[in-house]
Design a protein around this motif. Structure first.
Motif, PDB file in Angstrom:
ATOM      1  N   HIS A 244       0.822  -1.205   0.000  1.00 46.31           N
ATOM      2  CA  HIS A 244       0.000   0.000   0.000  1.00 46.31           C
ATOM      3  C   HIS A 244       0.860   1.261   0.000  1.00 46.31           C
ATOM      4  O   HIS A 244       0.529   2.254  -0.673  1.00 46.31           O
ATOM      5  CB  HIS A 244      -0.930   0.007   1.221  1.00 46.31           C
ATOM      6  N   VAL A 245       1.951   1.233   0.755  1.00 43.23           N
ATOM      7  CA  VAL A 245       2.839   2.396   0.765  1.00 43.23           C
ATOM      8  C   VAL A 245       3.443   2.611  -0.619  1.00 43.23           C
ATOM      9  O   VAL A 245       3.536   3.749  -1.108  1.00 43.23           O
ATOM     10  CB  VAL A 245       3.948   2.221   1.823  1.00 43.23           C
ATOM     11  N   GLY A 246       3.863   1.525  -1.280  1.00 43.92           N
ATOM     12  CA  GLY A 246       4.409   1.649  -2.632  1.00 43.92           C
ATOM     13  C   GLY A 246       3.403   2.231  -3.610  1.00 43.92           C
ATOM     14  O   GLY A 246       3.731   3.101  -4.424  1.00 43.92           O
ATOM     15  N   ILE A 247       2.151   1.766  -3.530  1.00 41.90           N
ATOM     16  CA  ILE A 247       1.103   2.317  -4.390  1.00 41.90           C
ATOM     17  C   ILE A 247       0.869   3.785  -4.064  1.00 41.90           C
ATOM     18  O   ILE A 247       0.671   4.622  -4.959  1.00 41.90           O
ATOM     19  CB  ILE A 247      -0.195   1.507  -4.225  1.00 41.90           C
ATOM     20  N   GLY A 248       0.912   4.104  -2.773  1.00 44.83           N
ATOM     21  CA  GLY A 248       0.729   5.500  -2.374  1.00 44.83           C
ATOM     22  C   GLY A 248       1.826   6.403  -2.916  1.00 44.83           C
ATOM     23  O   GLY A 248       1.563   7.547  -3.306  1.00 44.83           O
TER      24      GLY A 248
END
Length: 232
Positions: free
Chosen positions: A176-180
């Motif tokens: 999720h952090v990478g997508i963010g």
């Protein structure tokens, strides 16, 4: 002396703008016409910003349900080490402190970027968003290093049920952090090329909600996985 009861038709309910036939275009049953329900009150329909924000909150709630399932699986499997290392043996407190500090600080810079965007300060907005991205990259880099170090030591996800649940939960948050971060880069590009158009502002609002939600989830990961793992 008798008094006749009033006819039921003489009682009239107050006008209801939500009732079928009570809209602006119809006259209800009184005039013999059946108008359409307007679906909104005197203030008119909600703005697109409110509708988009409401819809994104529904998405966030569905994401919380997903994380809750992973938290539940970890809670059940936390003690199933199969003779392998436990959390107290593999967690690095110093690395964890830096990782957590970066993500929590990124939430603060993200909030400052939101304030700058509300004031239409383009340079300040880009500066705070860039700071958020750098802190997020540091967090993600430390997490990748942790996973690589564990795998090199033979403590990969295949070693035990505990490690499988650990990699799944922490990895899901890292994903999720990478997508963010990809979303953040897109928002910075849109602000630079299109300015503070309404649609850009709505997307930035959704990004802010998403990023702050990731911080809340990380507080749960820190408390349940790392803190309790070190105590165990």
């Amino acid at each position: 002396m008798s008094t006749a009861a009033p006819h039921p038709a003489s009682f009239r309910a107050p006008h209801d703008p939500y009732a079928l036939g009570g809209g602006r275009g119809g006259h209800g049953n009184d005039g013999g016409h059946h108008g359409e329900a307007t679906g909104h009150g005197a203030g008119g329909p909600a703005s697109k910003r409110i509708v988009v924000g409401y819809g994104f909150w529904i998405y966030l709630l569905s994401d919380i349900v997903l994380f809750s399932a992973f938290f539940a699986a970890y809670a059940v499997l936390a003690g199933e080490t199969a003779g392998g290392p436990s959390g107290a043996e593999i967690f690095d407190r110093g690395r964890l402190a830096i990782e957590t500090g970066c993500l929590l600080l990124s939430s603060y810079t993200c909030g400052l970027g939101s304030i700058a965007a509300a004031r239409r300060h383009g340079r300040s907005t880009q500066l705070w968003l860039a700071a958020t991205g750098v802190l997020g990259l540091v967090f993600l880099g430390i997490e990748v290093q942790e996973f690589a170090a564990l795998a090199a030591e033979g403590a990969g996800p295949q070693r035990s049920a505990f490690l499988s649940a650990f990699f799944a939960l922490v990895g899901l948050h890292g994903l999720h952090v990478g997508i963010g971060l990809l979303w953040l880069a897109t928002m910075m590009a849109q602000i630079a090329t299109r300015g503070f158009r309404p649609e850009v502002e709505r997307r930035l609002l959704c990004f802010n909600l998403f990023w702050h939600a990731l911080d809340i989830v990380w507080v749960g990961v820190f408390s349940i996985v790392y803190l309790l793992g070190n105590l165990g």
